[in-house]
Design an enzyme around this catalytic site. Sequence first.
Site, PDB file in Angstrom:
ATOM      1  CB  CYS A  45     -49.803  62.337  63.356  1.00  0.00           C
ATOM      2  SG  CYS A  45     -49.196  62.701  61.696  1.00  0.00           S
TER       3      CYS A  45
ATOM      4  N   GLY B  59     -39.081  60.445  70.124  1.00  0.00           N
ATOM      5  CA  GLY B  59     -38.288  61.466  70.793  1.00  0.00           C
ATOM      6  C   GLY B  59     -38.147  62.803  70.099  1.00  0.00           C
TER       7      GLY B  59
END
Length: 505
Positions: free
Chosen positions: A436, A316
């Site tokens: 990432c 989130g």
Amino acid sequence: MSGYDGGRGRDDDRRSSSGRQRSAARFRGDRSRTSQAPAQRRKRTDPARTAAFDVLREVDESDAYANLVLPPLLRERRIRGRDAGFATELTYGTLRLRGRYDAILATCVDRPLSGLDPALLDALRLGTHQLLGMRVPVHAAVSETVGLARDRVGAGPAQMVNAVLRRVSERSLEEWLDVLEKEAPDPLTGLAVAESHPLWIARALREALAGNERPVDEIGALLAADNAAPRVTLVARPGLVDVSDDDAWGDADLVAGPWAPTALRLEGSDPSGIPAVREGLAGVQDEGSQLVALALAGAPLDGPDERWLDLCAGPGGKAALLAALAAQRGARLVANEVAPHRARLVAGALAALPDGAVEEVRTGDGREVGADEPGAYDRVLVDAPCTGLGALRRRPESRWRRTPSDLAALTGLQRELLTSALDAVRPGGVVAYVTCSPHLAETQLVVSDVLRKRTDVERLDAPAAVRSVVRDGADIPLADRDDVQLWPHVHGTDAMHLTLLRRTA
């Protein structure tokens, strides 16, 4: 972790609280392994070293993550202040440098390390890190680790710990690194061992440097940056809190991040006492993660700008930043997450947002959104599950868990998610593909593979989008490409990748 097969390489929270409770119960005063008589035992083991050892055992035995096990263990045992800092450095440092230390220990032990009791090996690793990676005097590092081994493993193994650590202490770190370099069959293998990375990861990172037009001889600096403890970075969510509001930040020692105007670096390791963080107005978020979200929000758009989608929103952080930005424009965010427990984390991260900023937090398979809602969104973020090779400094144990075989499942999932996102965005809308990981198979090749099958998508200038949202006066170094790759050794961020795409028809 994401519920997608292959897992997610970021903010991993797949370990349950029940597992942590079991580990805490297991470690609470259990001395059943020692063979020493009560009168011979140490009166008291060092709590910081014992906590570090217990976390390493949980990481090994339960496939847990240290960042989820250590903090509650420290709180439960009331280890605070300098002792907590010592335990944290000992735990993470040992996990990061495990490969280096195993190579050193292999020269000091007269049998294969694979034949050692895992608990004994963890004790040896902890002692080696104190000797070579921390400023602990030799006598203290050896005697305390011997006492720990006696208490946790047994009297016989403790004698071996004493002998092996004495051998380790005979050389300095520089001398040991010279030994490892001379024994390596080639320079990259030597570098991978010295900097404690699996060789396949070192090769992949070197290829990623070349593929992103950076000198390959930066590989040493990149691997070293993976072994440096990252600073805690906070995000001040726009419209919810201002970076100059002293009341919101309390007495926290903060400095501005170099790139993102929303980023604040904490001179310390515990953000939980900061009022803005407790109230959800701010959060812990890497500066690279902030930059890619800001760039998506700032990318040029044709037509209305009313409905945004975070396709893989858990846990989130990016969703909260995007929702805060959307609220300032009168737009609203839909946050989709496949795993129910991660969807609950997303809902918690978005709780402080004003009414209307969040249309929905839903649980669903992101691969199906494009077919279910074609052309329904103006901006879409695909923060795809990946190997997480760009965040090895934050999750030190992950480098020993990932294998090259993980890539096939992950890259297939990444292509499906990006395809779904491009179907879900309307013509004129923008999609941000983010990982990432700098691995070329997860970044450039995924995008190329997807675009090869489409004629309705164009690439946008991602470096220009990033430069348009950085802090005033910041001259962020970016390659002359249409995508963006951030690096820990260059930018001080996780190695985030960003490609921006516009649907044309």
